[in-house]
Design a protein around this motif. Structure first.
Motif, PDB file in Angstrom:
ATOM      1  N   GLY A 137       0.835  -1.026  -0.059  1.00 39.06           N
ATOM      2  CA  GLY A 137      -0.024   0.008  -0.100  1.00 39.06           C
ATOM      3  C   GLY A 137       0.795   1.217  -0.182  1.00 39.06           C
ATOM      4  O   GLY A 137       2.056   1.181  -0.286  1.00 39.06           O
ATOM      5  N   PHE A 138       0.133   2.473   0.225  1.00 35.22           N
ATOM      6  CA  PHE A 138       1.022   3.753   0.345  1.00 35.22           C
ATOM      7  C   PHE A 138       1.175   4.018   1.900  1.00 35.22           C
ATOM      8  O   PHE A 138       0.131   3.971   2.424  1.00 35.22           O
ATOM      9  N   LEU A 139       2.166   4.536   1.882  1.00 30.33           N
ATOM     10  CA  LEU A 139       2.798   4.757   3.318  1.00 30.33           C
ATOM     11  C   LEU A 139       2.221   5.984   3.881  1.00 30.33           C
ATOM     12  O   LEU A 139       1.976   6.173   5.007  1.00 30.33           O
ATOM     13  N   ALA A 140       1.654   6.784   3.043  1.00 32.87           N
ATOM     14  CA  ALA A 140       0.824   8.056   3.434  1.00 32.87           C
ATOM     15  C   ALA A 140      -0.087   8.047   4.071  1.00 32.87           C
ATOM     16  O   ALA A 140      -0.969   8.643   4.673  1.00 32.87           O
ATOM     17  N   GLN A 141      -1.040   6.671   3.705  1.00 35.16           N
ATOM     18  CA  GLN A 141      -2.494   6.355   4.143  1.00 35.16           C
ATOM     19  C   GLN A 141      -2.450   6.483   5.740  1.00 35.16           C
ATOM     20  O   GLN A 141      -1.314   5.690   6.144  1.00 35.16           O
ATOM     21  N   VAL A 142      -3.440   6.860   6.267  1.00 32.89           N
ATOM     22  CA  VAL A 142      -3.373   6.673   7.769  1.00 32.89           C
ATOM     23  C   VAL A 142      -3.804   5.215   8.187  1.00 32.89           C
ATOM     24  O   VAL A 142      -3.278   4.747   9.220  1.00 32.89           O
ATOM     25  N   MET A 143      -4.886   4.660   7.380  1.00 34.93           N
ATOM     26  CA  MET A 143      -4.997   3.402   7.438  1.00 34.93           C
ATOM     27  C   MET A 143      -5.023   2.403   6.304  1.00 34.93           C
ATOM     28  O   MET A 143      -5.416   3.115   5.125  1.00 34.93           O
ATOM     29  N   GLY A 144      -4.717   1.231   6.149  1.00 35.71           N
ATOM     30  CA  GLY A 144      -4.669   0.362   5.161  1.00 35.71           C
ATOM     31  C   GLY A 144      -5.876  -0.091   4.869  1.00 35.71           C
ATOM     32  O   GLY A 144      -6.764   0.019   5.518  1.00 35.71           O
ATOM     33  N   SER A 145      -6.015  -0.675   3.484  1.00 36.32           N
ATOM     34  CA  SER A 145      -7.201  -1.232   3.265  1.00 36.32           C
ATOM     35  C   SER A 145      -7.704  -2.276   3.864  1.00 36.32           C
ATOM     36  O   SER A 145      -9.035  -2.679   4.108  1.00 36.32           O
ATOM     37  N   VAL A 146      -6.943  -3.099   4.255  1.00 37.69           N
ATOM     38  CA  VAL A 146      -7.237  -4.394   4.993  1.00 37.69           C
ATOM     39  C   VAL A 146      -7.935  -3.923   6.461  1.00 37.69           C
ATOM     40  O   VAL A 146      -9.045  -4.403   6.623  1.00 37.69           O
ATOM     41  N   SER A 147      -6.998  -3.104   7.041  1.00 36.05           N
ATOM     42  CA  SER A 147      -7.493  -2.689   8.447  1.00 36.05           C
ATOM     43  C   SER A 147      -8.879  -1.961   8.206  1.00 36.05           C
ATOM     44  O   SER A 147     -10.014  -2.209   9.053  1.00 36.05           O
ATOM     45  N   GLY A 148      -9.159  -1.230   7.226  1.00 33.66           N
ATOM     46  CA  GLY A 148     -10.137  -0.398   7.047  1.00 33.66           C
ATOM     47  C   GLY A 148     -11.390  -1.441   6.689  1.00 33.66           C
ATOM     48  O   GLY A 148     -12.648  -1.067   7.294  1.00 33.66           O
ATOM     49  N   ALA A 149     -11.221  -2.556   5.897  1.00 41.34           N
ATOM     50  CA  ALA A 149     -12.297  -3.315   5.525  1.00 41.34           C
ATOM     51  C   ALA A 149     -12.759  -4.013   6.661  1.00 41.34           C
ATOM     52  O   ALA A 149     -14.010  -4.466   6.984  1.00 41.34           O
ATOM     53  N   CYS A 150     -11.631  -4.326   7.470  1.00 41.31           N
ATOM     54  CA  CYS A 150     -12.020  -5.363   8.670  1.00 41.31           C
ATOM     55  C   CYS A 150     -12.902  -4.205   9.759  1.00 41.31           C
ATOM     56  O   CYS A 150     -14.160  -4.796  10.335  1.00 41.31           O
ATOM     57  N   ALA A 151     -12.581  -3.150   9.962  1.00 35.03           N
ATOM     58  CA  ALA A 151     -13.342  -2.210  10.740  1.00 35.03           C
ATOM     59  C   ALA A 151     -14.749  -1.987  10.160  1.00 35.03           C
ATOM     60  O   ALA A 151     -15.370  -2.062  10.935  1.00 35.03           O
ATOM     61  N   ALA A 152     -14.962  -1.770   8.844  1.00 33.10           N
ATOM     62  CA  ALA A 152     -16.265  -1.818   8.437  1.00 33.10           C
ATOM     63  C   ALA A 152     -17.057  -2.925   8.315  1.00 33.10           C
ATOM     64  O   ALA A 152     -18.002  -2.865   8.442  1.00 33.10           O
ATOM     65  N   HIS A 153     -16.297  -4.270   8.281  1.00 34.83           N
ATOM     66  CA  HIS A 153     -17.392  -5.348   7.901  1.00 34.83           C
ATOM     67  C   HIS A 153     -17.150  -6.623   8.705  1.00 34.83           C
ATOM     68  O   HIS A 153     -18.098  -7.545   8.867  1.00 34.83           O
ATOM     69  N   ALA A 154     -16.187  -6.374   9.845  1.00 34.50           N
ATOM     70  CA  ALA A 154     -16.120  -7.543  10.752  1.00 34.50           C
ATOM     71  C   ALA A 154     -17.606  -7.897  11.748  1.00 34.50           C
ATOM     72  O   ALA A 154     -18.236  -6.796  11.757  1.00 34.50           O
TER      73      ALA A 154
END
Length: 154
Positions: free
Chosen positions: A119-136
């Motif tokens: 991913g992109f180092l400038a992102q505050v949150m990665g796509s996996v952690s974001g998806a987990c937070a949204a859908h777990a």
């Protein structure tokens, strides 16, 4: 220890996931819960391997062994030689976000690092952690790189 009360932690070998692993281990110990360490071999890992020259193409077994070594290294960084009681390790095949969300179905907590290896180092949150937070299907703890490293009272 009750298996449906397990704590699941996603590990990809990054410092964020090592910190998440360390914190998940402390929580599992405090709660008397089993800790399941999950690492994923995503489709990109398999896709890349299929396009390497045949003499250097890793087999699925070699990719799985490599993932297990990565987890072992993360466990060593997180806990030294003393692993939490009830710890299990699992290598799953599939997109990490999808796998971790599915693993959250029978967990009391899902722990992930804020960002992973890609991913992109400038992102505050990665796509996996974001998806987990949204859908777990259970609460999710998203851990920053230095979480739990501060002394009490700071």
């Amino acid at each position: 220890m009750n298996a449906d009360q397990r704590i699941v932690v996603g590990v990809d070998g990054s410092e964020f996931s090592t910190t998440a692993l360390r914190l998940a281990g402390r929580m599992a110990t405090c709660l008397g819960a089993p800790l399941e360490v999950v690492t994923c071999l995503g489709t990109s890992d398999l896709f890349l391997a299929s396009h390497l020259p045949e003499e250097s193409s890793p087999t699925t077994t070699q990719l799985e062994e490599s993932a297990k070594r990565l987890v072992d290294q993360s466990l060593e960084r997180a806990f030294g030689g003393t692993l939490p009681e009830g710890l299990t390790r699992t290598v799953k095949f599939g997109p990490p976000a999808k796998v971790l969300v599915e693993e959250s179905r029978n967990a009391q907590l899902l722990v992930v690092g804020r960002r992973g290896r890609g991913g992109f180092l400038a992102q505050v949150m990665g796509s996996v952690s974001g998806a987990c937070a949204a859908h777990a299907h259970c609460p999710v703890l998203v851990v920053g790189e230095d979480a739990g490293e501060r002394q009490a009272g700071e």
